[in-house]
Scaffold this motif. Structure first.
Motif, short mmCIF file in Angstrom:
data_model
loop_
_atom_site.label_atom_id
_atom_site.label_comp_id
_atom_site.label_asym_id
_atom_site.label_seq_id
_atom_site.Cartn_x
_atom_site.Cartn_y
_atom_site.Cartn_z
N LYS A 104 0.84 -1.19 0.00
CA LYS A 104 0.00 0.00 0.00
C LYS A 104 0.88 1.24 0.00
CE LYS A 104 -3.97 -0.25 2.13
NZ LYS A 104 -5.06 -0.34 3.14
N GLY A 105 0.27 2.38 -0.25
CA GLY A 105 0.98 3.64 -0.20
C GLY A 105 1.36 4.00 1.23
N PRO A 106 2.23 5.01 1.40
CA PRO A 106 2.66 5.39 2.75
C PRO A 106 1.51 5.94 3.58
CG PRO A 106 3.38 7.02 1.15
CD PRO A 106 2.82 5.87 0.36
N HIS A 107 1.72 6.04 4.88
CA HIS A 107 0.70 6.54 5.78
C HIS A 107 0.17 7.90 5.31
CE1 HIS A 107 -1.50 7.33 9.45
NE2 HIS A 107 -0.83 8.45 9.64
N GLY A 108 -1.15 7.99 5.18
CA GLY A 108 -1.78 9.24 4.77
C GLY A 108 -1.82 9.47 3.28
N SER A 109 -1.36 8.50 2.49
CA SER A 109 -1.31 8.68 1.04
C SER A 109 -1.60 7.36 0.34
CB SER A 109 0.06 9.22 0.61
OG SER A 109 0.14 9.36 -0.79
N ALA A 110 -2.45 7.40 -0.66
CA ALA A 110 -2.76 6.19 -1.43
C ALA A 110 -1.82 6.08 -2.62
CB ALA A 110 -4.21 6.24 -1.91
N CYS A 111 -1.64 4.85 -3.11
CA CYS A 111 -0.93 4.67 -4.37
C CYS A 111 -1.87 4.00 -5.37
CB CYS A 111 0.36 3.87 -4.19
SG CYS A 111 0.17 2.19 -3.56
N LYS A 112 -1.67 4.27 -6.63
CA LYS A 112 -2.55 3.76 -7.67
C LYS A 112 -2.30 2.27 -7.89
CE LYS A 112 -3.75 4.45 -12.55
NZ LYS A 112 -3.41 5.21 -13.78
#
Length: 234
Positions: A104-112
């Motif tokens: 998954k993306g880093p804490h507080g940020s999504a990744c596509k």
């Protein structure tokens, strides 16, 4: 109580928190199995030349330590010292589903979903069966007395910056054959395991996983079994 009509926990009853957590874990496991079917089907029908085998966001993978030949693992066993959080170990068993991790993306940020992971990018690894995140902090690990690595989630199941790990390798984007190092964002330490640090009861034969101060052969990891979303073009 239980909803009599549908036979599921009444989500309005706070006494059913444990049942709700079990239901969420089951649904996540079913979701990952669905991803396995979909991504495997895509991969088998995709032109291999156009998909160089990237590790991508949303993929579910097992990570093998190149030196120890054990896979990153967690389970519902907590540490008896340090933080007391869910323990992280490394095991030799290839087939154990407790070694599956969702990228998954880093804490507080999504990744596509399907986005290749770039060198130096921060990610989180979510343990599929317990939904906790690979985590580190300033507690001592139980055997080597290095920095403890645990699995953790806050009350909102989103954790904190202690769940972020930078991925480092030789190329520009993470490929499945790359040897990578995972560096803890908050402390700058490297994810490591060694056959020299082995647990006894209640998890005999499993290796301690810790965060160490410098890179060495014990800090190299390779993706193995899992299911991968085919890399998407920008």
């Amino acid at each position: 109580g239980i909803n009599a009509e549908y036979g599921i926990p009444d989500l309005r009853d706070p006494g059913n928190l444990g049942e709700m957590q079990k239901l969420f874990s089951l649904l996540l496991f079913i979701y990952t199995l669905t991803l396995l079917f979909v991504s495997t089907t895509i991969a088998h029908n995709h032109d291999e030349e156009s998909d160089p085998g990237f590790v991508t966001c949303g993929s579910v993978v097992k990570l093998r330590n190149a030196k120890a030949n054990h896979r990153l693992h967690s389970h519902k066993v907590t540490y008896g010292s340090g933080s007391g959080q869910q323990s992280v170990t490394a095991i030799s068993d290839v087939d154990d589903p407790n070694s599956l991790w969702l990228i998954k993306g880093p804490h507080g940020s999504a990744c596509k979903t399907g986005a290749p992971i770039k060198k130096g990018e921060s990610i989180r690894l979510q343990h599929v069966l317990t939904t906790h995140f690979l985590h580190s902090h300033l507690h001592a690990s139980p055997i080597s007395r290095q920095q403890e690595v645990s699995c953790y989630s806050a009350a909102n199941n989103e954790g904190d910056s202690g769940d972020n790990w930078q991925v480092h390798f030789s190329g520009e984007s993470w490929k499945r054959t790359d040897r990578v190092r995972l560096i803890h964002d908050d402390t700058g330490r490297f994810l490591s395991t060694s056959v020299a640090h082995k647990f006894g009861h209640p998890i005999p034969g499993q290796l301690e996983v810790a965060a160490v101060s410098s890179a060495d052969p014990t800090t190299e990891w390779v993706t193995e079994e899992g299911f991968y979303f085919v890399a998407q073009k920008d």
